[in-house]
Design a protein around this motif. Sequence first.
Motif, mmCIF file in Angstrom:
data_model
loop_
_atom_site.group_PDB
_atom_site.id
_atom_site.type_symbol
_atom_site.label_atom_id
_atom_site.label_comp_id
_atom_site.label_asym_id
_atom_site.label_seq_id
_atom_site.Cartn_x
_atom_site.Cartn_y
_atom_site.Cartn_z
ATOM 1 N N GLY A 9 -3.010 2.253 -8.758
ATOM 2 C CA GLY A 9 -3.977 1.634 -7.870
ATOM 3 C C GLY A 9 -3.318 0.847 -6.750
ATOM 4 O O GLY A 9 -3.944 0.016 -6.117
ATOM 5 N N ARG A 10 -2.058 1.076 -6.485
ATOM 6 C CA ARG A 10 -1.343 0.352 -5.433
ATOM 7 C C ARG A 10 -1.292 1.119 -4.130
ATOM 8 O O ARG A 10 -0.531 0.784 -3.252
ATOM 9 N N ARG A 11 -2.065 2.159 -4.029
ATOM 10 C CA ARG A 11 -2.076 2.948 -2.803
ATOM 11 C C ARG A 11 -2.729 2.165 -1.681
ATOM 12 O O ARG A 11 -3.705 1.463 -1.887
ATOM 13 N N LEU A 12 -2.193 2.279 -0.497
ATOM 14 C CA LEU A 12 -2.729 1.552 0.654
ATOM 15 C C LEU A 12 -3.655 2.489 1.432
ATOM 16 O O LEU A 12 -3.216 3.321 2.197
ATOM 17 N N GLY A 13 -4.943 2.342 1.215
ATOM 18 C CA GLY A 13 -5.891 3.194 1.911
ATOM 19 C C GLY A 13 -7.274 2.581 1.887
ATOM 20 O O GLY A 13 -7.587 1.727 1.062
ATOM 21 N N ARG A 15 -10.475 0.627 1.938
ATOM 22 C CA ARG A 15 -10.864 -0.783 1.927
ATOM 23 C C ARG A 15 -9.669 -1.722 1.814
ATOM 24 O O ARG A 15 -9.641 -2.770 2.446
ATOM 25 N N ARG A 16 -8.709 -1.360 0.997
ATOM 26 C CA ARG A 16 -7.542 -2.224 0.816
ATOM 27 C C ARG A 16 -6.797 -2.407 2.138
ATOM 28 O O ARG A 16 -6.380 -3.516 2.475
ATOM 29 N N PHE A 17 -6.635 -1.343 2.895
ATOM 30 C CA PHE A 17 -5.964 -1.435 4.188
ATOM 31 C C PHE A 17 -6.741 -2.332 5.145
ATOM 32 O O PHE A 17 -6.165 -3.172 5.834
ATOM 33 N N VAL A 18 -8.053 -2.174 5.189
ATOM 34 C CA VAL A 18 -8.876 -2.968 6.101
ATOM 35 C C VAL A 18 -8.817 -4.446 5.720
ATOM 36 O O VAL A 18 -8.693 -5.316 6.584
ATOM 37 N N VAL A 19 -8.885 -4.740 4.438
ATOM 38 C CA VAL A 19 -8.826 -6.136 3.996
ATOM 39 C C VAL A 19 -7.460 -6.736 4.311
ATOM 40 O O VAL A 19 -7.365 -7.869 4.793
ATOM 41 N N LEU A 23 -6.810 -9.879 6.806
ATOM 42 C CA LEU A 23 -6.085 -11.083 6.401
ATOM 43 C C LEU A 23 -4.855 -11.323 7.274
ATOM 44 O O LEU A 23 -4.540 -12.471 7.610
ATOM 45 N N ALA A 24 -4.178 -10.246 7.653
ATOM 46 C CA ALA A 24 -3.010 -10.387 8.525
ATOM 47 C C ALA A 24 -3.416 -10.923 9.896
ATOM 48 O O ALA A 24 -2.748 -11.809 10.445
ATOM 49 N N LEU A 25 -4.510 -10.422 10.451
ATOM 50 C CA LEU A 25 -4.971 -10.896 11.757
ATOM 51 C C LEU A 25 -5.416 -12.355 11.704
ATOM 52 O O LEU A 25 -5.150 -13.132 12.630
ATOM 53 N N VAL A 26 -6.079 -12.736 10.626
ATOM 54 C CA VAL A 26 -6.496 -14.136 10.474
ATOM 55 C C VAL A 26 -5.265 -15.023 10.335
ATOM 56 O O VAL A 26 -5.186 -16.097 10.947
#
Length: 118
Positions: A9-13, A15-19, A23-26
């Motif tokens: 479940g560690r794949r980056l795709g 919803r996980r990517f968007v979240v 968080l990075a932009l904030v």
Amino acid sequence: MTDTAASDGRRLGGRRFVVLLYLALVGVSGVMGVLFTTAVDDPSPPALFFAFELPPTAVGFGLYGAVTIAVVLGVPLALVVAVSELVDDVDAVGRAETDATDDADPDTAAVSSESPKD
């Protein structure tokens, strides 16, 4: 062979990517607010949502930048998530009317390719 990243479940795709991007932009906007105080001498205090006056310190500008971007990006993102949860199949949106007429009598059901505005 099995894909361990996908099974863990560690794949980056999706919803996980968007979240993570959100968080990075904030976080970046909070850091930029802090850095703003080092570049500008004697800044005026920021007003969060034009109502709450924050202190003109590094913490105040960092909080201002992070909260402002969190709301500006978060509200449209929440609306997109809400709409995507409500609409299961985009192709099925206009299909309900034609399915009802097709079930009645397949020989007499006329499906028009013209739009209803015409």
